[in-house]
Design an enzyme around this catalytic site. Structure first.
Site, PDB file in Angstrom:
ATOM      1  N   GLU A  83      40.933  39.759  55.696  1.00  0.00           N
ATOM      2  CA  GLU A  83      41.095  38.794  56.736  1.00  0.00           C
ATOM      3  C   GLU A  83      41.287  39.214  58.170  1.00  0.00           C
ATOM      4  OE1 GLU A  83      41.292  35.436  56.845  1.00  0.00           O
ATOM      5  OE2 GLU A  83      41.293  35.089  54.590  1.00  0.00           O
ATOM      6  N   GLU A 113      45.812  49.685  34.969  1.00  0.00           N
ATOM      7  CA  GLU A 113      46.822  50.160  35.841  1.00  0.00           C
ATOM      8  C   GLU A 113      47.662  51.322  35.260  1.00  0.00           C
ATOM      9  OE1 GLU A 113      50.555  47.689  35.151  1.00  0.00           O
ATOM     10  OE2 GLU A 113      49.167  46.558  35.719  1.00  0.00           O
TER      11      GLU A 113
END
EC number: 4.2.1.126
Length: 300
Positions: free
Chosen positions: A85, A116
């Site tokens: 953004e 992860e």
């Protein structure tokens, strides 16, 4: 490891939602809404820690460095979301704020199991982007114990980049690997262990604060207006025109002409109008003012 997991606040059971499986829709919504009201207070409690992170990021930007978000699962997705953004909102280069998540870009839309669990993967992903001491790395993990993030933060500090750990548990493991820890404790989730709820909301709020504050400090706002918005479509062009009109108090037509003369750069258009300058002179004045519009237009 199992014992440690049970001890985490993010894995604790919420007493208020013990009967949520038998509740009616409106009752479920009320329970969730009441619990969500605690998030802003939890964020308020860690504002001093967030401020330190903002200073790290601002200093990185001033040196030509980058802000790198890194995490797994929901935490990684939040970092990517905030990063992508920044270019449309602040006209930044896509490399200036980056979001990296365990498992790569495909993991954004489809979970990559086990990604992860490897601390070396966090290090490797930062190596790939050429991490340097000019950069700031923010490792995001609601549990505060994700190996991928631990490896990333350890590597960040080894190259003398600033390292920030963002979690939702006190005394988080990732906190020990960071120059600054932000532990925003929002309490047990309505749905036990589902950290895409309150924990993720708190982290989203904090990432918003870090990136937006840093960009404001860089001069990408005038008053509360987005004067560095990237004009890439008609909606954003209209927004840019309205911003110019609000700052300069000129007509729509004059604002449009100035924007187009400024090659769709709002900052330049504002300085052109406020100081009655050509595009070239407005650019030069902005450069002398380090890109700060307020400084430029207040120059005698």
């Amino acid at each position: 490891m199992q014992h440690n997991l049970k001890a985490l606040t993010t894995e604790s059971r919420n007493e208020r939602s013990m009967q949520i499986d038998t509740a009616q829709p409106m009752d479920i919504l009320r329970i969730m809404n009441e619990d969500d009201k605690k998030i802003a207070k939890a964020v308020e409690d860690v504002l001093p820690d967030i401020e330190v992170a903002v200073q790290y990021v601002f200093e990185s930007f001033k040196q030509g460095g980058r802000l790198i978000y890194i995490g797994a699962g929901t935490s990684g997705r939040l970092g990517v979301l905030d990063a992508v953004e920044c270019p449309p909102t602040f006209s930044t280069d896509p490399g200036m704020v980056q979001g990296i998540m365990a498992g790569g870009e495909n993991a954004f839309v489809k979970a990559v199991e086990g990604a992860e669990d490897k601390p070396e993967a966090g290090e490797e992903d930062l190596r790939k982007i050429g991490l340097s001491e000019k950069d700031t790395v923010i490792g995001i993990a609601a549990s505060g114990r994700t190996p991928y993030v631990i490896g990333a933060l350890q590597y960040a500090r080894s190259v003398k980049a600033k390292a920030v750990a963002l979690s939702c548990n006190e005394n988080a493991l990732i906190s020990k690997e960071a120059d600054q820890a932000i532990e925003v404790v929002v309490g047990p989730e309505v749905l036990t262990g589902s950290t895409r709820l309150k924990a993720a909301t708190a982290h989203k709020m904090i990432l918003n604060m870090i990136s937006t504050s840093s960009m404001i400090l860089l001069g990408k706002a005038y008053e509360n207006l987005m004067i560095d918005v990237h004009v890439s479509n008609e909606k954003l062009k209209e927004r840019a025109i309205n911003i110019i009109m609000k700052v300069t108090d000129v007509s729509y037509d004059r604002a449009l002409k100035a924007l187009e003369a400024a090659d769709l750069q709002v900052k330049i258009a504002i300085v052109m109008i406020k100081k009655s300058l050509t595009k070239e002179d407005a650019i030069a004045l902005l450069e002398q003012s380090d890109g700060y519009v307020r400084k430029a237009i207040e120059t005698e």
